[in-house]
Motif scaffolding. Structure first.
Motif, mmCIF file in Angstrom:
data_model
loop_
_atom_site.group_PDB
_atom_site.id
_atom_site.type_symbol
_atom_site.label_atom_id
_atom_site.label_comp_id
_atom_site.label_asym_id
_atom_site.label_seq_id
_atom_site.Cartn_x
_atom_site.Cartn_y
_atom_site.Cartn_z
ATOM 1 N N VAL A 5 0.861 -1.179 0.000
ATOM 2 C CA VAL A 5 0.000 0.000 0.000
ATOM 3 C C VAL A 5 0.894 1.225 0.000
ATOM 4 O O VAL A 5 1.773 1.360 0.850
ATOM 5 N N ILE A 9 -3.266 4.461 5.583
ATOM 6 C CA ILE A 9 -4.378 5.249 6.116
ATOM 7 C C ILE A 9 -4.201 5.317 7.620
ATOM 8 O O ILE A 9 -4.148 4.299 8.298
ATOM 9 N N LEU A 11 -5.295 5.561 11.155
ATOM 10 C CA LEU A 11 -6.531 5.351 11.903
ATOM 11 C C LEU A 11 -6.374 5.610 13.396
ATOM 12 O O LEU A 11 -7.331 5.507 14.142
ATOM 13 N N SER A 16 -8.124 13.631 11.333
ATOM 14 C CA SER A 16 -7.259 13.334 10.204
ATOM 15 C C SER A 16 -6.899 14.620 9.476
ATOM 16 O O SER A 16 -7.618 15.610 9.546
ATOM 17 N N ALA A 23 -10.295 10.297 2.290
ATOM 18 C CA ALA A 23 -9.937 9.016 2.907
ATOM 19 C C ALA A 23 -10.624 7.866 2.180
ATOM 20 O O ALA A 23 -9.991 6.842 1.878
ATOM 21 N N PHE A 24 -11.915 8.033 1.862
ATOM 22 C CA PHE A 24 -12.638 6.982 1.144
ATOM 23 C C PHE A 24 -12.115 6.823 -0.282
ATOM 24 O O PHE A 24 -12.032 5.708 -0.804
ATOM 25 N N GLN A 25 -11.744 7.922 -0.914
ATOM 26 C CA GLN A 25 -11.180 7.839 -2.267
ATOM 27 C C GLN A 25 -9.851 7.092 -2.223
ATOM 28 O O GLN A 25 -9.577 6.240 -3.065
ATOM 29 N N ASN A 26 -9.010 7.392 -1.221
ATOM 30 C CA ASN A 26 -7.736 6.683 -1.058
ATOM 31 C C ASN A 26 -7.972 5.196 -0.820
ATOM 32 O O ASN A 26 -7.273 4.354 -1.385
ATOM 33 N N LEU A 27 -8.949 4.895 0.014
ATOM 34 C CA LEU A 27 -9.277 3.496 0.294
ATOM 35 C C LEU A 27 -9.745 2.793 -0.983
ATOM 36 O O LEU A 27 -9.339 1.665 -1.271
ATOM 37 N N SER A 28 -10.561 3.475 -1.761
ATOM 38 C CA SER A 28 -11.041 2.927 -3.023
ATOM 39 C C SER A 28 -9.877 2.668 -3.979
ATOM 40 O O SER A 28 -9.797 1.602 -4.606
ATOM 41 N N GLU A 30 -6.706 2.153 -3.208
ATOM 42 C CA GLU A 30 -5.881 1.060 -2.698
ATOM 43 C C GLU A 30 -6.568 -0.291 -2.909
ATOM 44 O O GLU A 30 -5.918 -1.280 -3.261
ATOM 45 N N ALA A 31 -7.886 -0.352 -2.711
ATOM 46 C CA ALA A 31 -8.622 -1.595 -2.936
ATOM 47 C C ALA A 31 -8.498 -2.012 -4.400
ATOM 48 O O ALA A 31 -8.279 -3.193 -4.703
#
Length: 126
Positions: A5, A9, A11, A16, A23-28, A30-31
């Motif tokens: 990764v 992120i 946590l 933050s 944060a959700f865009q980054n998570l998306s 990375e997924a």
């Protein structure tokens, strides 16, 4: 599983430096990079490693340690309750509803009787 990764992120902080949408865009992102395309249901041991990033992680650890299978426990109290439950099942003791622990044990001082509420075991303080 070797993909790293790029941006962890954070946590552990209450606030933050980035917005929730970032944060959700980054998570998306990375997924997508890790080819995670379905939701894992924590604790579903019936999922195939092909369909579950968590099962892939558990099986990688099992293989690394030469074991048949593994389970990831995301918290210390969860690990404690599982350990006590497993030991109760395989105990030769007549008293399978209790365990010994030190008076300064974390489970006594900080877990609000989780051992009583969740797995119906009694702590014998030594």
């Amino acid at each position: 599983m070797d993909t790293v990764v790029s941006t962890p992120i954070e946590l552990s902080q209450a606030r933050s430096n980035i917005s929730p949408s970032e944060a959700f865009q980054n998570l998306s992102n990375e997924a997508r990079q890790l080819n995670i395309d379905c939701f894992d249901c924590y604790g579903d041991q019936m999922l195939s490693p092909n369909n579950s990033w968590l099962r892939t992680f558990e099986m990688t650890l099992a293989s690394h340690f030469g074991m048949e299978d593994a389970v990831f426990l995301p918290s210390g109290i969860m690990a404690q309750m599982v350990t006590l439950s497993v030991n109760r099942e395989f105990s030769d003791s007549l008293s399978k509803d209790s365990f010994l622990c030190h008076y300064s044990s974390h489970i006594l001082l900080h877990e609000n009787d989780a051992h009583v509420e969740l797995i119906k075991m009694k702590a014998i303080v030594v």
